[in-house]
Design an enzyme around this catalytic site. Structure first.
Site, PDB file in Angstrom:
ATOM      1  N   TRP A  23       0.806  -1.216   0.000  1.00 29.85           N
ATOM      2  CA  TRP A  23       0.000   0.000   0.000  1.00 29.85           C
ATOM      3  C   TRP A  23       0.844   1.272   0.000  1.00 29.85           C
ATOM      4  CZ3 TRP A  23       1.706   2.619   4.087  1.00 29.85           C
ATOM      5  CH2 TRP A  23       2.261   1.883   5.130  1.00 29.85           C
ATOM      6  N   ASN A  24       2.150   1.191   0.267  1.00 30.44           N
ATOM      7  CA  ASN A  24       2.877   2.451   0.537  1.00 30.44           C
ATOM      8  C   ASN A  24       3.230   3.238  -0.731  1.00 30.44           C
ATOM      9  OD1 ASN A  24       4.877   0.586  -0.164  1.00 30.44           O
ATOM     10  ND2 ASN A  24       6.374   1.500   1.197  1.00 30.44           N
ATOM     11  N   LYS A  64      -2.629  -7.917  -8.341  1.00 30.81           N
ATOM     12  CA  LYS A  64      -3.411  -7.835  -7.105  1.00 30.81           C
ATOM     13  C   LYS A  64      -2.899  -6.670  -6.274  1.00 30.81           C
ATOM     14  CE  LYS A  64      -3.492  -8.935  -2.864  1.00 30.81           C
ATOM     15  NZ  LYS A  64      -4.352  -7.889  -2.303  1.00 30.81           N
ATOM     16  N   PRO A  65      -3.654  -5.548  -6.265  1.00 34.66           N
ATOM     17  CA  PRO A  65      -3.214  -4.406  -5.463  1.00 34.66           C
ATOM     18  C   PRO A  65      -3.453  -4.668  -3.974  1.00 34.66           C
ATOM     19  CG  PRO A  65      -5.305  -3.909  -6.563  1.00 34.66           C
ATOM     20  CD  PRO A  65      -4.923  -5.304  -6.979  1.00 34.66           C
ATOM     21  N   ALA A  66      -2.779  -3.898  -3.126  1.00 32.71           N
ATOM     22  CA  ALA A  66      -3.002  -4.003  -1.683  1.00 32.71           C
ATOM     23  C   ALA A  66      -4.442  -3.618  -1.371  1.00 32.71           C
ATOM     24  CB  ALA A  66      -2.038  -3.088  -0.940  1.00 32.71           C
ATOM     25  N   SER A  67      -5.039  -4.295  -0.395  1.00 38.81           N
ATOM     26  CA  SER A  67      -6.450  -4.054  -0.087  1.00 38.81           C
ATOM     27  C   SER A  67      -6.692  -2.663   0.492  1.00 38.81           C
ATOM     28  CB  SER A  67      -6.950  -5.111   0.891  1.00 38.81           C
ATOM     29  OG  SER A  67      -6.907  -6.370   0.264  1.00 38.81           O
ATOM     30  N   CYS A 110      10.016   1.452   2.017  1.00 40.69           N
ATOM     31  CA  CYS A 110      10.884   0.293   2.273  1.00 40.69           C
ATOM     32  C   CYS A 110      12.320   0.740   2.491  1.00 40.69           C
ATOM     33  CB  CYS A 110      10.794  -0.694   1.124  1.00 40.69           C
ATOM     34  SG  CYS A 110      11.084   0.049  -0.479  1.00 40.69           S
ATOM     35  N   GLY A 153       6.406  -6.433  -0.711  1.00 45.74           N
ATOM     36  CA  GLY A 153       5.668  -6.384   0.547  1.00 45.74           C
ATOM     37  C   GLY A 153       6.572  -6.796   1.691  1.00 45.74           C
ATOM     38  N   SER A 154       5.967  -7.311   2.735  1.00 45.70           N
ATOM     39  CA  SER A 154       6.730  -7.633   3.938  1.00 45.70           C
ATOM     40  C   SER A 154       7.537  -8.919   3.756  1.00 45.70           C
ATOM     41  CB  SER A 154       5.763  -7.794   5.113  1.00 45.70           C
ATOM     42  OG  SER A 154       4.852  -8.840   4.835  1.00 45.70           O
ATOM     43  N   GLU A 168      10.582  -8.376  -3.402  1.00 44.07           N
ATOM     44  CA  GLU A 168      11.114  -7.106  -2.871  1.00 44.07           C
ATOM     45  C   GLU A 168      10.515  -6.937  -1.483  1.00 44.07           C
ATOM     46  OE1 GLU A 168      13.284  -5.285  -4.440  1.00 44.07           O
ATOM     47  OE2 GLU A 168      13.183  -6.241  -6.407  1.00 44.07           O
ATOM     48  N   LEU A 169      11.335  -7.090  -0.444  1.00 41.00           N
ATOM     49  CA  LEU A 169      10.794  -7.235   0.906  1.00 41.00           C
ATOM     50  C   LEU A 169      11.183  -6.071   1.821  1.00 41.00           C
ATOM     51  CD1 LEU A 169      11.470 -11.070   1.064  1.00 41.00           C
ATOM     52  CD2 LEU A 169       9.447  -9.873   0.207  1.00 41.00           C
ATOM     53  N   GLU A 194      11.947  -3.685  11.436  1.00 42.20           N
ATOM     54  CA  GLU A 194      11.375  -2.624  10.616  1.00 42.20           C
ATOM     55  C   GLU A 194      10.302  -1.889  11.427  1.00 42.20           C
ATOM     56  OE1 GLU A 194       9.016  -3.725   7.075  1.00 42.20           O
ATOM     57  OE2 GLU A 194      10.423  -2.500   5.931  1.00 42.20           O
TER      58      GLU A 194
HETATM   59  P1  NAP Z   1       2.218  -7.038   3.095  1.00 40.36           P
HETATM   60  O1  NAP Z   1       1.320  -7.122   4.245  1.00 40.36           O
HETATM   61  O2  NAP Z   1       3.288  -8.058   2.941  1.00 40.36           O
HETATM   62  O3  NAP Z   1       1.289  -7.009   1.793  1.00 40.36           O
HETATM   63  C1  NAP Z   1       1.808  -6.852   0.493  1.00 40.36           C
HETATM   64  C2  NAP Z   1       0.846  -7.442  -0.520  1.00 40.36           C
HETATM   65  O4  NAP Z   1       0.789  -8.852  -0.352  1.00 40.36           O
HETATM   66  C3  NAP Z   1      -0.590  -6.937  -0.370  1.00 40.36           C
HETATM   67  O5  NAP Z   1      -1.149  -6.798  -1.650  1.00 40.36           O
HETATM   68  C4  NAP Z   1      -1.229  -8.076   0.388  1.00 40.36           C
HETATM   69  O6  NAP Z   1      -2.625  -8.147   0.230  1.00 40.36           O
HETATM   70  C5  NAP Z   1      -0.548  -9.257  -0.254  1.00 40.36           C
HETATM   71  N1  NAP Z   1      -0.639 -10.492   0.510  1.00 40.36           N
HETATM   72  C6  NAP Z   1      -0.905 -10.643   1.828  1.00 40.36           C
HETATM   73  N2  NAP Z   1      -0.936 -11.946   2.140  1.00 40.36           N
HETATM   74  C7  NAP Z   1      -0.692 -12.637   1.000  1.00 40.36           C
HETATM   75  C8  NAP Z   1      -0.603 -14.022   0.671  1.00 40.36           C
HETATM   76  N3  NAP Z   1      -0.795 -14.958   1.586  1.00 40.36           N
HETATM   77  N4  NAP Z   1      -0.310 -14.371  -0.591  1.00 40.36           N
HETATM   78  C9  NAP Z   1      -0.106 -13.424  -1.527  1.00 40.36           C
HETATM   79  N5  NAP Z   1      -0.211 -12.109  -1.287  1.00 40.36           N
HETATM   80  C10 NAP Z   1      -0.487 -11.710  -0.039  1.00 40.36           C
HETATM   81  O7  NAP Z   1       2.967  -5.631   3.042  1.00 40.36           O
HETATM   82  P2  NAP Z   1       2.322  -4.182   3.253  1.00 40.36           P
HETATM   83  O8  NAP Z   1       2.010  -4.018   4.699  1.00 40.36           O
HETATM   84  O9  NAP Z   1       1.271  -3.941   2.260  1.00 40.36           O
HETATM   85  O10 NAP Z   1       3.560  -3.260   2.843  1.00 40.36           O
HETATM   86  C11 NAP Z   1       4.586  -2.889   3.712  1.00 40.36           C
HETATM   87  C12 NAP Z   1       5.797  -3.789   3.540  1.00 40.36           C
HETATM   88  O11 NAP Z   1       6.236  -3.750   2.200  1.00 40.36           O
HETATM   89  C13 NAP Z   1       6.986  -3.344   4.357  1.00 40.36           C
HETATM   90  O12 NAP Z   1       7.599  -4.463   4.949  1.00 40.36           O
HETATM   91  C14 NAP Z   1       7.913  -2.717   3.333  1.00 40.36           C
HETATM   92  O13 NAP Z   1       9.277  -2.737   3.682  1.00 40.36           O
HETATM   93  C15 NAP Z   1       7.651  -3.566   2.144  1.00 40.36           C
HETATM   94  N6  NAP Z   1       8.036  -2.862   0.927  1.00 40.36           N
HETATM   95  C16 NAP Z   1       9.143  -3.280   0.244  1.00 40.36           C
HETATM   96  C17 NAP Z   1       9.556  -2.602  -0.896  1.00 40.36           C
HETATM   97  C18 NAP Z   1      10.757  -3.064  -1.680  1.00 40.36           C
HETATM   98  O14 NAP Z   1      10.893  -2.642  -2.819  1.00 40.36           O
HETATM   99  N7  NAP Z   1      11.632  -3.894  -1.140  1.00 40.36           N
HETATM  100  C19 NAP Z   1       8.843  -1.494  -1.335  1.00 40.36           C
HETATM  101  C20 NAP Z   1       7.723  -1.079  -0.603  1.00 40.36           C
HETATM  102  C21 NAP Z   1       7.329  -1.780   0.519  1.00 40.36           C
HETATM  103  P3  NAP Z   1      -3.601  -7.433   1.294  1.00 40.36           P
HETATM  104  O15 NAP Z   1      -3.372  -5.981   1.155  1.00 40.36           O
HETATM  105  O16 NAP Z   1      -4.941  -7.864   0.830  1.00 40.36           O
HETATM  106  O17 NAP Z   1      -3.238  -7.945   2.652  1.00 40.36           O
HETATM  107 MG    MG Z   2      -0.349  -5.811   5.265  1.00 40.26          MG
END
Ligand code: NAP
Ligand code: MG
Length: 486
Positions: free
Chosen positions: A146-147, A170-173, A278, A222-223, A244-245, A377
């Protein structure tokens, strides 16, 4: 809004929907379908059918459509910036940058995708041709956080498409609206099935998508926890994973750093998007002799930043995305304080902003690596400052972390700069200009920050598989075939 599958706006098979809210006002902005595995099935089937049809499209046709998408977005720039600001919460200039970046990424990969598709290599013998072919994989799953909800999907969609793949996004919810609007504006003219968007919960839609047998590539930002989950879930399928975590980026202030510039650079690096990047600076190392002066100047600078809704032109720092994310920041600060850290400014919710998950930009001193705020983090507007004695120690502290996404240094001492970029283990090193990305510069992490790179040529090659073709044109009988020994 609806989902976009096979060139049509559709509801979910579940007939359920979920609300998307404005993090600054907590008001509902729109509702989107709560997708199901059945919807994923439809989207993957459409994308798979488009792969077969796509064999007939040329690189120039793909490039033209990507350029056209960029142009459509330019025509609706202000509208996209506004929508993104409302759903994500960061200030308008940061969203304008995100949209601008996204548009230029489309143009960049439109051109890269039509430049080469492999190479010719020397053959073992005369009369032979040896080709290295770069081929699309097929259907690519693109999942974003989402960020930077829009940019980080475009970093996947644009190169995946330029390389000839089709995508299921699939965008973030928390933030699906700008992506759906972008598809409506910019991708609706693509052949059906080439771009599909399925909204819905990660645990439901995400799991079905990443483990689908017709999805050979998963491009995920994502995370680290969800990245690990995806890797476990797909371990038996030999998919190409592009992950990309999370990060815990260090910023080292060298003893020659000019005070004012270093304070400004650090404030920006740590607080842009309320620290929810991130590559946000999450921990800072300052020469011990400089510390009192530096900490005071930083606290003064940070305490003058203006909090408010991102949509207001005078806002420097917006709300956090939601209460659970703020709660983690509060836990990290409380734990640090309990272990002896001191808060110089911030460290609380702003009393005058009662709606939205606001948190005052916070400067802490007397921190060390036993504290969660220096190890995990935090993903919020905190700047913990730790003193160091030697540059060796600063480098060791920068590397004392499970993550390796980015790392920043402020210095004009060439010897220190060289040591820093050679010895610090991170995917991006920024010297004197933190967090500036470059289309041509590959972006991604080392260690627990992930695998794969986005942007640059590397970001295109992630979406190609490699085939070596060996062709003996005459095809005569070889003296090294049977029988052996004459
Ligand atoms: P997240 O909770 O890991 O969610 C990321 C995406 O994954 C969302 O679209 C989420 O859907 C989806 N997701 C959740 N559970 C899943 C599953 N079981 N299978 C497949 N997809 C699933 O991360 P966030 O809270 O949105 O974002 C913050 C994190 O992203 C931070 O840790 C940040 O460091 C990281 N990030 C990394 C980078 C990079 O380039 N390295 C850039 C930006 C952010 P829902 O929204 O529906 O839960
Ligand atoms: Mg999340």
């Amino acid at each position: 809004m609806k989902m976009w599958i096979d060139g049509q706006w559709v509801d979910s098979a579940s007939r359920q929907a979920f609300e998307v809210t404005d993090p600054a006002t907590e008001e509902v902005l729109d509702v989107v379908p709560a997708g199901t595995p059945q919807d994923v099935e439809r989207a993957v089937a459409a994308a798979q059918a488009a792969v077969a049809a796509g064999r007939q499209t040329t690189a120039v046709e793909r490039a033209n459509l990507l350029h056209q998408a960029a142009d459509r977005m330019r025509d609706h720039f202000d509208e996209l910036v506004r929508l993104l600001t409302l759903e994500e919460g960061k200030p308008v200039p940061e969203n304008a940058e995100e949209i601008d970046w996204s548009i230029n990424t489309l143009d960049y990969y439109a051109e890269l995708g039509r430049h080469v598709r492999g190479r010719v290599i020397p053959s073992p013998d005369v009369g032979q041709l040896s080709l290295v072919l770069k081929e699309p994989y097929g259907v690519v799953a693109c999942i974003g956080p989402w960020n930077y909800p829009f940019l980080l999907l475009v970093w996947k969609m644009a190169p995946a498409r330029a390389a000839g793949n089709t995508v299921v996004v699939k965008p973030a919810s928390l933030t699906p609206l700008t992506t759906l609007r972008m598809v409506e504006l910019a991708f609706a003219d693509f052949p059906p099935g080439v771009v599909n968007v399925v909204t819905g919960r990660g645990s439901e839609v995400g799991d079905a998508l990443v483990s689908h047998p017709d999805v050979p590539v998963v491009a995920f930002t994502g995370s680290t926890a969800v990245g690990q989950h995806i890797a476990r879930l797909t371990a038996g399928q030999m998919k190409k994973l592009h992950l990309e975590l999370g990060g815990k980026d260090p910023f080292v202030i060298a003893d020659d750093a000019p005070l004012e510039a270093a304070v400004e650079a650090l404030s920006y690096a740590a607080l842009i998007n309320a620290g929810q990047v991130c590559t946000s600076t999450e921990r800072v190392y300052v020469p011990r002799a400089m510390m009192p002066h530096f900490a005071e100047a930083l606290a003064d600078r940070v305490s003058r930043l203006r909090l408010g809704p991102g949509i207001e032109p005078t806002t420097d720092v917006g709300p956090m995305i939601g209460p659970t994310y703020r709660a983690k920041v509060e836990e990290h600060v409380a734990e640090a304080v309990a272990r002896g850290a001191r808060v110089l400014t911030g460290g609380r919710r702003p009393p005058h902003l009662t709606r939205g998950a606001y948190y005052e930009p916070t400067v802490l001193v007397d921190v060390d690596h036993s504290m969660r705020i220096m190890r995990e983090e935090t993903f919020g507007p905190t700047i913990p400052l730790m003193a160091y004695d030697t540059f060796d120690e600063a480098i060791a502290l920068a590397n004392d972390c499970e993550y390796g996404l980015g790392a920043c240094l402020y210095s004009h001492d060439a010897r220190k700069v060289r040591r820093f970029y050679e010895e610090v283990r991170a995917g991006t090193i920024w010297i004197n200009d933190p967090l500036t990305d470059n289309y041509a510069g590959p972006f991604g992490g080392m260690k627990m920050s992930g695998v794969g790179r986005e942007l640059g040529i590397e970001g295109l090659e992630e979406f190609w598989q490699t085939k070596h073709v060996h062709w003996d044109i005459e095809g005569g009988i070889k003296d090294y075939w049977y029988p052996y020994g004459g």
